[in-house]
Scaffold this motif. Sequence first.
Motif, PDB file in Angstrom:
ATOM      1  N   SER A 275       0.841  -1.181   0.000  1.00 24.52           N
ATOM      2  CA  SER A 275       0.000   0.000   0.000  1.00 24.52           C
ATOM      3  C   SER A 275       0.883   1.242   0.000  1.00 24.52           C
ATOM      4  O   SER A 275       1.924   1.281   0.672  1.00 24.52           O
ATOM      5  CB  SER A 275      -0.906  -0.016   1.233  1.00 24.52           C
ATOM      6  OG  SER A 275      -1.711   1.137   1.266  1.00 24.52           O
ATOM      7  N   HIS A 276       0.486   2.234  -0.763  1.00 19.91           N
ATOM      8  CA  HIS A 276       1.229   3.485  -0.842  1.00 19.91           C
ATOM      9  C   HIS A 276       0.293   4.662  -0.609  1.00 19.91           C
ATOM     10  O   HIS A 276      -0.895   4.602  -0.916  1.00 19.91           O
ATOM     11  CB  HIS A 276       1.909   3.632  -2.205  1.00 19.91           C
ATOM     12  CG  HIS A 276       2.928   2.579  -2.491  1.00 19.91           C
ATOM     13  ND1 HIS A 276       4.225   2.652  -2.022  1.00 19.91           N
ATOM     14  CD2 HIS A 276       2.831   1.415  -3.170  1.00 19.91           C
ATOM     15  CE1 HIS A 276       4.889   1.587  -2.423  1.00 19.91           C
ATOM     16  NE2 HIS A 276       4.057   0.812  -3.121  1.00 19.91           N
ATOM     17  N   THR A 277       0.857   5.719  -0.056  1.00 21.72           N
ATOM     18  CA  THR A 277       0.096   6.938   0.207  1.00 21.72           C
ATOM     19  C   THR A 277       0.370   7.949  -0.901  1.00 21.72           C
ATOM     20  O   THR A 277       1.532   8.271  -1.177  1.00 21.72           O
ATOM     21  CB  THR A 277       0.487   7.548   1.567  1.00 21.72           C
ATOM     22  OG1 THR A 277       0.256   6.588   2.596  1.00 21.72           O
ATOM     23  CG2 THR A 277      -0.319   8.802   1.838  1.00 21.72           C
ATOM     24  N   TYR A 278      -0.702   8.421  -1.525  1.00 23.29           N
ATOM     25  CA  TYR A 278      -0.566   9.360  -2.643  1.00 23.29           C
ATOM     26  C   TYR A 278      -1.105  10.727  -2.243  1.00 23.29           C
ATOM     27  O   TYR A 278      -2.230  10.842  -1.752  1.00 23.29           O
ATOM     28  CB  TYR A 278      -1.345   8.855  -3.860  1.00 23.29           C
ATOM     29  CG  TYR A 278      -0.792   7.578  -4.442  1.00 23.29           C
ATOM     30  CD1 TYR A 278       0.182   7.616  -5.432  1.00 23.29           C
ATOM     31  CD2 TYR A 278      -1.247   6.346  -3.993  1.00 23.29           C
ATOM     32  CE1 TYR A 278       0.691   6.443  -5.959  1.00 23.29           C
ATOM     33  CE2 TYR A 278      -0.745   5.167  -4.515  1.00 23.29           C
ATOM     34  CZ  TYR A 278       0.236   5.224  -5.496  1.00 23.29           C
ATOM     35  OH  TYR A 278       0.737   4.059  -6.018  1.00 23.29           O
ATOM     36  N   GLY A 279      -0.252  11.742  -2.433  1.00 24.49           N
ATOM     37  CA  GLY A 279      -0.708  13.115  -2.267  1.00 24.49           C
ATOM     38  C   GLY A 279      -1.336  13.573  -3.570  1.00 24.49           C
ATOM     39  O   GLY A 279      -0.756  13.383  -4.643  1.00 24.49           O
ATOM     40  N   ILE A 280      -2.519  14.161  -3.485  1.00 24.22           N
ATOM     41  CA  ILE A 280      -3.277  14.500  -4.684  1.00 24.22           C
ATOM     42  C   ILE A 280      -3.844  15.914  -4.577  1.00 24.22           C
ATOM     43  O   ILE A 280      -4.275  16.340  -3.499  1.00 24.22           O
ATOM     44  CB  ILE A 280      -4.450  13.499  -4.879  1.00 24.22           C
ATOM     45  CG1 ILE A 280      -3.894  12.128  -5.261  1.00 24.22           C
ATOM     46  CG2 ILE A 280      -5.444  13.977  -5.927  1.00 24.22           C
ATOM     47  CD1 ILE A 280      -4.929  11.044  -5.250  1.00 24.22           C
ATOM     48  N   VAL A 281      -3.811  16.618  -5.686  1.00 18.89           N
ATOM     49  CA  VAL A 281      -4.516  17.903  -5.780  1.00 18.89           C
ATOM     50  C   VAL A 281      -5.800  17.656  -6.566  1.00 18.89           C
ATOM     51  O   VAL A 281      -5.770  17.208  -7.714  1.00 18.89           O
ATOM     52  CB  VAL A 281      -3.660  18.970  -6.475  1.00 18.89           C
ATOM     53  CG1 VAL A 281      -4.485  20.221  -6.722  1.00 18.89           C
ATOM     54  CG2 VAL A 281      -2.431  19.307  -5.644  1.00 18.89           C
TER      55      VAL A 281
END
Length: 456
Positions: A275-281
């Motif tokens: 699992s990975h954490t994605y920063g999103i706009v």
Amino acid sequence: MILTIILGLLGLGIVIFIHELGHFIVAKAVHIEVESFALGWGPKLFGMTRGTTEYRINILPIGGYCRMKGEYEFKEAIEKKLASFPYAEGSLFSVSPWQRFLTYAAGPLFNLIFASILFASVWGIGYEFQTFSNRIILASDYPLIYGEEESVSPAEAAGLGTGDTIISLDGKPIAHFKDIQEALLDKADKQLELTYLHEGRTVQGYITPELNRQTGAGVIGIAPWIEPRVTDIPTGSLLLSSGLRVGDTITSVDGTQVSCVVDIYQAIFTGRTGSHTYGIVRDGQQITIEAVTEYDEDGRPIFNAIFPLETVSTPDYGFFGSLKRGVAETFSTFGLAIHSIALMFKGLDLSESMAGPIKITYLVGTATAESFSQGLLTGITTVFRLLGFISTALCFANLLPIPALDGGQMIVSIAEAVLHRGFSPQNYYRLQIIGFGILMTIMAFTIFNDLAFFLR
């Protein structure tokens, strides 16, 4: 698969038929008797005789043939060890060397004309293609994705860096990434002028592409810069169920800032499911999501989302403009075929770059089936372009100076015209045997290579 094979055979058959049609028309024009002209090979399905020619449609749709009078005279001369071919009205050996030359040249010439018509039709119809922008990344900056480089790439040596934009190459303006690929196509080991944007300033210099031994093209060690903005997510993608949405721009992975799509792959290239954490706009707001990454058998990540592509449409060139571009593309393709011969002496991997009848049939059939699934015009332009390439390649192959091919026969005809005497039947026979041996060797290699392609 059956439809693919049928479509491939039909496509390859059309190109070969055009070749034989050229021989047929000119043979008739110079008064060589054509004993049979056939569409397809194998047992006859339908036939009729008009004059001295039998016209046949055979059961196997794989080209055709044009059988000219002279086979009996050839056998008689060899069996009786004659010093020259016996004269017979309408025989291949009864006409002048220059008439035979024109007959042999007609097949390749018709292939060139056919290719020009196909390419001109493509430009006349117009087409769209998808590509990326002319902003680039250095492959060496992403060793996990592109592998470790043993030496400095041409792009690095020229001063290019990730994020730069190539604006001209080899004196040609560059509008998108496909322009870069086309400019490098036959430029391996040649120094090219280069203009690019680096941190807002224009830089001029030179670059020397390396040879890609699998394709024969020039390469400089770059890949396209792709903005990490999601334009589509396939149904069933884990990213969709994790909350990723069309329009989102990914800005970080596990806290690491990313600027382009390859940054994302580099960040998640762990070789294991996780699992990975994605920063999103999204809509101007910064959010985060958790998503499980899938990996293929080789441990490479599968990021199942679509990112921005540029759709480019060809302009309307009109009838004469399309015809001009069609002819130019035909001769450009012919030039690439000549260039490929030189590459053989530079270490080109023939097992990767050479295709025989089996592989060509498969490629034509596959391209036909896939392109027509995308729309009628897409199908037509794709098939026309592919057949244009094959027709040009067939022209080139038949012009090779191998005795059993048109090119070898043309050389024999020129020699007879210059020397003012014909080759003896025995010497002619020896040349044919040598040519046949060379052809069988090439055919055996290409068929073996084709089979290896399907067994990988």
